[in-house]
Design a protein around this motif. Structure first.
Motif, PDB file in Angstrom:
ATOM      1  N   GLY A 136      -8.489  -5.423   3.642  1.00  0.00           N
ATOM      2  CA  GLY A 136      -9.043  -4.105   2.895  1.00  0.00           C
ATOM      3  C   GLY A 136      -8.068  -3.260   4.359  1.00  0.00           C
ATOM      4  N   LEU A 137      -8.975  -3.184   5.358  1.00  0.00           N
ATOM      5  CA  LEU A 137      -8.017  -2.253   5.794  1.00  0.00           C
ATOM      6  C   LEU A 137      -6.915  -1.327   5.582  1.00  0.00           C
ATOM      7  CD1 LEU A 137      -9.391  -3.156   9.249  1.00  0.00           C
ATOM      8  CD2 LEU A 137     -10.184  -1.789   8.260  1.00  0.00           C
ATOM      9  N   VAL A 138      -5.763  -2.421   5.407  1.00  0.00           N
ATOM     10  CA  VAL A 138      -4.551  -2.010   5.513  1.00  0.00           C
ATOM     11  C   VAL A 138      -4.554  -1.211   3.904  1.00  0.00           C
ATOM     12  CG1 VAL A 138      -2.286  -2.583   5.580  1.00  0.00           C
ATOM     13  CG2 VAL A 138      -3.765  -3.209   6.523  1.00  0.00           C
ATOM     14  N   GLN A 139      -5.377  -1.765   3.601  1.00  0.00           N
ATOM     15  CA  GLN A 139      -4.945  -1.476   1.695  1.00  0.00           C
ATOM     16  C   GLN A 139      -4.705   0.215   1.570  1.00  0.00           C
ATOM     17  OE1 GLN A 139      -6.704  -4.470  -1.083  1.00  0.00           O
ATOM     18  NE2 GLN A 139      -7.179  -2.869  -2.542  1.00  0.00           N
ATOM     19  N   TYR A 140      -6.949   0.606   3.316  1.00  0.00           N
ATOM     20  CA  TYR A 140      -6.558   2.156   2.517  1.00  0.00           C
ATOM     21  C   TYR A 140      -5.763   3.143   2.550  1.00  0.00           C
ATOM     22  CZ  TYR A 140     -11.852   0.214   3.140  1.00  0.00           C
ATOM     23  OH  TYR A 140     -12.972  -0.181   3.199  1.00  0.00           O
ATOM     24  N   LEU A 141      -4.793   2.573   2.901  1.00  0.00           N
ATOM     25  CA  LEU A 141      -2.839   3.410   3.497  1.00  0.00           C
ATOM     26  C   LEU A 141      -2.747   4.100   1.799  1.00  0.00           C
ATOM     27  CD1 LEU A 141      -0.925   4.293   4.971  1.00  0.00           C
ATOM     28  CD2 LEU A 141       0.454   2.270   4.490  1.00  0.00           C
ATOM     29  N   ASN A 142      -3.245   3.388   0.937  1.00  0.00           N
ATOM     30  CA  ASN A 142      -3.028   3.417  -0.478  1.00  0.00           C
ATOM     31  C   ASN A 142      -3.761   5.504  -0.709  1.00  0.00           C
ATOM     32  OD1 ASN A 142      -2.563   3.917  -3.393  1.00  0.00           O
ATOM     33  ND2 ASN A 142      -3.485   1.978  -3.695  1.00  0.00           N
ATOM     34  N   PRO A 143      -4.771   5.091  -0.848  1.00  0.00           N
ATOM     35  CA  PRO A 143      -5.383   6.578  -0.838  1.00  0.00           C
ATOM     36  C   PRO A 143      -4.836   7.304  -0.458  1.00  0.00           C
ATOM     37  CG  PRO A 143      -7.668   4.984  -0.539  1.00  0.00           C
ATOM     38  CD  PRO A 143      -6.285   4.079  -0.406  1.00  0.00           C
ATOM     39  N   THR A 144      -4.645   7.333   0.921  1.00  0.00           N
ATOM     40  CA  THR A 144      -4.671   8.108   2.168  1.00  0.00           C
ATOM     41  C   THR A 144      -2.668   9.186   1.848  1.00  0.00           C
ATOM     42  OG1 THR A 144      -5.452   6.958   3.981  1.00  0.00           O
ATOM     43  CG2 THR A 144      -3.859   8.418   4.940  1.00  0.00           C
ATOM     44  N   LEU A 145      -2.221   7.789   1.275  1.00  0.00           N
ATOM     45  CA  LEU A 145      -0.760   8.286   1.425  1.00  0.00           C
ATOM     46  C   LEU A 145      -0.833   9.168  -0.281  1.00  0.00           C
ATOM     47  CD1 LEU A 145       1.493   5.283   1.938  1.00  0.00           C
ATOM     48  CD2 LEU A 145       1.327   8.169   2.793  1.00  0.00           C
ATOM     49  N   GLN A 146      -2.219   8.984  -1.216  1.00  0.00           N
ATOM     50  CA  GLN A 146      -2.499   9.371  -2.514  1.00  0.00           C
ATOM     51  C   GLN A 146      -2.923  11.154  -1.698  1.00  0.00           C
ATOM     52  OE1 GLN A 146      -4.076   7.995  -5.784  1.00  0.00           O
ATOM     53  NE2 GLN A 146      -3.537   5.506  -5.408  1.00  0.00           N
ATOM     54  N   ALA A 177       0.813  -0.597   0.135  1.00  0.00           N
ATOM     55  CA  ALA A 177      -0.130   0.070  -0.200  1.00  0.00           C
ATOM     56  C   ALA A 177       0.357   1.418   0.308  1.00  0.00           C
ATOM     57  CB  ALA A 177      -1.222   0.078   1.157  1.00  0.00           C
ATOM     58  N   THR A 178       1.912   1.090   0.359  1.00  0.00           N
ATOM     59  CA  THR A 178       2.996   2.343   0.820  1.00  0.00           C
ATOM     60  C   THR A 178       3.291   2.722  -0.682  1.00  0.00           C
ATOM     61  OG1 THR A 178       3.691   1.771   3.485  1.00  0.00           O
ATOM     62  CG2 THR A 178       5.007   3.292   1.914  1.00  0.00           C
ATOM     63  N   ILE A 179       3.930   1.497  -1.165  1.00  0.00           N
ATOM     64  CA  ILE A 179       4.288   1.684  -2.262  1.00  0.00           C
ATOM     65  C   ILE A 179       3.368   2.949  -3.866  1.00  0.00           C
ATOM     66  CG2 ILE A 179       5.056   1.186  -4.799  1.00  0.00           C
ATOM     67  CD1 ILE A 179       6.543  -1.700  -2.746  1.00  0.00           C
ATOM     68  N   TRP A 180       2.161   1.452  -3.754  1.00  0.00           N
ATOM     69  CA  TRP A 180       0.917   2.365  -4.308  1.00  0.00           C
ATOM     70  C   TRP A 180       0.835   3.746  -4.392  1.00  0.00           C
ATOM     71  CZ3 TRP A 180      -2.625  -2.816  -3.395  1.00  0.00           C
ATOM     72  CH2 TRP A 180      -2.225  -3.947  -4.831  1.00  0.00           C
ATOM     73  N   GLY A 181       0.504   3.884  -2.573  1.00  0.00           N
ATOM     74  CA  GLY A 181       0.475   5.309  -2.196  1.00  0.00           C
ATOM     75  C   GLY A 181       1.634   6.147  -2.546  1.00  0.00           C
ATOM     76  N   LEU A 182       2.295   6.003  -3.029  1.00  0.00           N
ATOM     77  CA  LEU A 182       3.430   7.054  -3.374  1.00  0.00           C
ATOM     78  C   LEU A 182       4.444   7.117  -4.422  1.00  0.00           C
ATOM     79  CD1 LEU A 182       5.708   6.756  -0.323  1.00  0.00           C
ATOM     80  CD2 LEU A 182       4.344   8.707  -0.306  1.00  0.00           C
ATOM     81  N   SER A 183       2.882   6.038  -5.573  1.00  0.00           N
ATOM     82  CA  SER A 183       4.006   6.038  -6.677  1.00  0.00           C
ATOM     83  C   SER A 183       3.707   6.653  -7.171  1.00  0.00           C
ATOM     84  CB  SER A 183       3.498   4.659  -7.180  1.00  0.00           C
ATOM     85  OG  SER A 183       1.801   4.589  -7.189  1.00  0.00           O
ATOM     86  N   SER A 184       2.359   7.822  -7.341  1.00  0.00           N
ATOM     87  CA  SER A 184       1.986   8.726  -7.804  1.00  0.00           C
ATOM     88  C   SER A 184       3.146  10.340  -7.688  1.00  0.00           C
ATOM     89  CB  SER A 184       1.387  10.033  -7.362  1.00  0.00           C
ATOM     90  OG  SER A 184       1.722  10.248  -5.917  1.00  0.00           O
ATOM     91  N   ILE A 185       4.400  10.011  -6.849  1.00  0.00           N
ATOM     92  CA  ILE A 185       5.448  11.158  -6.728  1.00  0.00           C
ATOM     93  C   ILE A 185       6.508  10.534  -8.229  1.00  0.00           C
ATOM     94  CG2 ILE A 185       7.824  11.543  -5.669  1.00  0.00           C
ATOM     95  CD1 ILE A 185       6.457  11.782  -3.417  1.00  0.00           C
ATOM     96  N   LEU A 239       7.166  -1.222 -10.865  1.00  0.00           N
ATOM     97  CA  LEU A 239       6.961  -1.033  -9.564  1.00  0.00           C
ATOM     98  C   LEU A 239       5.522  -1.509  -9.588  1.00  0.00           C
ATOM     99  CD1 LEU A 239       7.247   1.501  -7.594  1.00  0.00           C
ATOM    100  CD2 LEU A 239       6.695   2.874  -9.816  1.00  0.00           C
ATOM    101  N   THR A 240       5.018  -1.952 -11.018  1.00  0.00           N
ATOM    102  CA  THR A 240       3.538  -2.488 -11.220  1.00  0.00           C
ATOM    103  C   THR A 240       3.521  -3.937 -10.334  1.00  0.00           C
ATOM    104  OG1 THR A 240       3.389  -1.215 -13.079  1.00  0.00           O
ATOM    105  CG2 THR A 240       1.845  -3.099 -12.513  1.00  0.00           C
ATOM    106  N   GLY A 241       4.772  -4.407 -11.006  1.00  0.00           N
ATOM    107  CA  GLY A 241       4.700  -6.169 -10.590  1.00  0.00           C
ATOM    108  C   GLY A 241       5.158  -5.745  -9.145  1.00  0.00           C
ATOM    109  N   GLY A 242       5.928  -5.887  -8.670  1.00  0.00           N
ATOM    110  CA  GLY A 242       7.227  -5.821  -7.222  1.00  0.00           C
ATOM    111  C   GLY A 242       5.521  -5.774  -6.231  1.00  0.00           C
ATOM    112  N   PRO A 243       4.690  -4.653  -6.066  1.00  0.00           N
ATOM    113  CA  PRO A 243       3.828  -4.282  -4.904  1.00  0.00           C
ATOM    114  C   PRO A 243       2.776  -5.357  -5.308  1.00  0.00           C
ATOM    115  CG  PRO A 243       4.176  -2.472  -6.175  1.00  0.00           C
ATOM    116  CD  PRO A 243       4.661  -3.455  -6.645  1.00  0.00           C
TER     117      PRO A 243
END
Length: 307
Positions: free
Chosen positions: A250-260, A17-25, A229-233
């Motif tokens: 599912g709960l931990v996955q909300y870290l993705n949009p939160t970081l976004q 979720a952290t990689i997904w959330g920060l991938s926007s950078i 970056l796509t495959g590793g996560p």
């Protein structure tokens, strides 16, 4: 004392979720490259990455079996179109200063998935799930009223990912095989687009000149690394899914949009209005209710005696 399998799963999901959330950078750093060109490289190098993983795992027979099944191919055609659309919308939103809408879209997605389950699969809402969906709808309506336009990017991101999840639910394939085949299906289109951009046969839809690959080392390396970056996560996600309960996942996955969300506001400096604040508050409340209901149902399923 070593980590338990459950804790390893949680750590893997947090990393995912952290990689997904920060991938926007990462994709913002590629803003000089047109989004369709970035998408084409992401597709191409993801196919290469997963192809190598499948070779290492010696799962070629699984790939051939899937390709021989017409029903699976039909579902893969739909899921390929949905994930390509979702990736493009995300990359374009980040590059054009709408990363906040991308965050909103991934917050809306779980509640939209419940609604799609009701409409398509005949699943039934619990009372809390109904309230959660109602809060999300109210939030989107308020944002539309406040800004004078619907958050179409957010709705499209949630919609494409929602349909993608619905189709994936019907696919009897693991994530590595399914994403490899999806990117494999999309690779000819990616190659044709890249050929046109590099030869000057056409320009990007936005009128920008493409053909960025090969111009300088770092841009080329970043385009290639987008596959990892796509495959590793996704591999980390698969690892986590086998070790922790679905509700926890599912709960931990909300870290993705939160970081976004945090990146959009604090790093990119995107405008965050009162209407955004009210909308996000309503959707966060809806997600809290939805998550508590998911946890309750999971506990009931665990405590219920088997047949």
């Amino acid at each position: 004392m070593g980590l338990t399998e459950g804790r390893k799963g949680v750590l893997a999901m947090v990393a995912t979720a952290t990689i997904w959330g920060l991938s926007s950078i990462y994709y913002k750093a590629l803003a000089a490259v047109p989004p369709l060109e970035v998408l084409s490289h992401r597709t191409l190098w993801s196919a290469v990455f997963f192809g190598v993983v499948i070779l290492i795992q010696r799962r070629g027979a699984d790939v051939r079996a899937a390709l021989a099944d017409r029903r699976i191919l039909a579902l893969l055609a739909i899921s390929s179109a949905m994930i390509a659309g979702n990736w493009f919308l995300f990359i374009n939103a980040v590059q054009t200063g709408h990363a906040l809408q991308s965050s909103l879209g991934y917050y809306i997605f779980p509640l939209l998935a419940v609604a799609l389950g009701y409409l398509v699969l005949g699943e039934r809402f619990t009372r809390l799930q109904s309230v959660s969906i109602g809060l999300a709808v109210a939030g989107v309506c308020l944002l539309t009223y406040g800004l004078g336009a619907a958050p179409w990017t957010a709705l499209a991101i949630a919609g494409t990912f929602g349909v993608y999840g619905l189709v994936k639910n019907r696919l009897p394939l693991g994530p590595v095989i399914s994403v490899f085949l999806e990117t494999l299906i999309l690779t000819p289109l990616a190659l044709v687009w890249l050929w046109g951009m590099h030869t000057g046969a056409w320009s990007d839809i936005g009128g920008r000149t493409g053909g960025a690959f090969g111009r300088d080392f770092w841009t080329s390396a970043m385009l290639v690394f987008s596959g990892i970056l796509t495959g590793g996560p996704l591999i980390l996600f698969s690892y986590a899914a086998r070790r922790i309960p679905y509700a926890t996942l599912g709960l931990v996955q909300y870290l993705n949009p939160t970081l976004q969300f945090l990146v959009a506001v604090l790093v990119f400096g995107e405008r965050f209005t009162v209407w955004h604040g009210v909308t996000f508050a309503l959707i966060w409340t809806g997600l809290a209710l939805y998550s508590s209901e998911s946890l309750r149902q999971e506990r009931l399923a665990v405590s219920r005696p088997g047949p």
